[in-house]
Scaffold this active site. Structure first.
Site, short mmCIF file in Angstrom:
data_model
loop_
_atom_site.label_atom_id
_atom_site.label_comp_id
_atom_site.label_asym_id
_atom_site.label_seq_id
_atom_site.Cartn_x
_atom_site.Cartn_y
_atom_site.Cartn_z
N SER A 138 0.86 -1.18 0.00
CA SER A 138 0.00 0.00 0.00
C SER A 138 0.89 1.23 0.00
O SER A 138 2.04 1.18 0.47
CB SER A 138 -0.89 0.01 1.25
OG SER A 138 -1.54 1.26 1.41
N TYR A 151 -1.44 0.72 10.59
CA TYR A 151 -1.45 0.24 9.21
C TYR A 151 -0.15 0.62 8.51
O TYR A 151 0.42 -0.19 7.77
CB TYR A 151 -2.66 0.82 8.48
CG TYR A 151 -2.90 0.22 7.12
CD1 TYR A 151 -2.98 -1.15 6.93
CD2 TYR A 151 -3.09 1.04 6.00
CE1 TYR A 151 -3.22 -1.70 5.68
CE2 TYR A 151 -3.35 0.51 4.75
CZ TYR A 151 -3.40 -0.86 4.59
OH TYR A 151 -3.63 -1.40 3.35
#
Length: 252
Positions: A138, A151
């Protein structure tokens, strides 16, 4: 459909929804043999019926499941391509308010799950002669942002692991690819992260044409289908409206 693609076989994780499901569909449309892996058996069964993929329900972070998965794929003829898409985010707390449970879940799924599956299948990929590992990370693993600490940390770790793997496996002719998407609108990602439908909708509110799961899956398909001597080390894909993690254009 090309002659080469008919010979290819891939294992795709996170296949019950979103980018993983779209990747299974894209590869099957190109004639690949695809083993579709996720925890939700009923969704995998529907995907198997629709696409002809081989459904194998499993939790990639559980050692027993990984061993069973390896045995089933080996018995079915093996793969030369491993596509690690399973992952996700939970929570949007600042570090000072971090939930230990959320952080542990993110590390378990994004980092340990990817490691365990890669470790298990590397001998098979090496033996294939032209093996490929593709990890879906990501842009959260490239640049940190407020409220993303957990995250960010998990995806930074997965990004670093991918780079290390590329260095370690080049002598075995295993190419290692990283695809790092920005804002992708899927049915579950923001909802699973925030736990509230209204909050999830606000993530995409006013954004003109966020990426779709199919957009990312098409990039994944391309990256693993091109000639093996070509290694796309890192592919960053964002919607035009998102120039960076911190710069996202929203229209009224």
């Amino acid at each position: 459909m090309t002659k080469d693609s008919q010979k290819k076989a891939a294992l795709v994780t996170g296949a019950s929804s979103g980018i993983g499901e779209a990747a299974v569909r894209a590869l099957r449309a190109d004639g690949w043999t695809v083993f579709a892996v996720a925890r939700r058996a009923e969704r995998l069964a529907a995907l198997e019926s629709e696409t002809g993929a081989v459904a194998i329900p499993a939790d990639i972070a559980e050692d027993d499941d990984v061993s069973r998965l390896l045995a089933q794929v080996t018995d079915a003829g093996g793969v030369d391509t491993l596509i690690n898409i399973a992952g996700g985010a939970r929570g949007a707390d600042r570090v000072g308010d971090a939930s230990t449970a959320d952080w542990e879940w993110m590390y378990r799924v994004n980092v340990l799950g990817t490691m365990k599956l890669t470790r298990a299948f590397l001998p098979m990929l090496r033996a294939a002669g032209e093996g490929t590992v593709l990890n879906l990370t990501s842009t959260a693993g490239l640049d940190a942002y407020e409220g993303g600490g957990g995250y960010n940390a998990a995806k930074f770790a997965q990004h670093a692991m991918t780079n290390a793997l590329r260095l370690e496996e080049v002598e075995n002719n295993v190419r290692v690819i990283e695809v790092a998407p920005g804002l992708v609108q899927t049915e579950e990602f923001a909802l699973n992260r925030l736990g509230d439908a209204q909050a999830a909708d606000k993530v995409y509110q006013g954004v003109e044409k966020p990426l779709t799961a199919e957009d990312v899956a098409d990039v994944v398909r391309y990256a693993v289908t091109i000639p093996h001597h070509v290694n796309l080390d890192q592919i960053v894909i964002r919607p035009v409206a998102q120039a960076a993690n911190h710069k996202l254009i929203r229209k009224a």
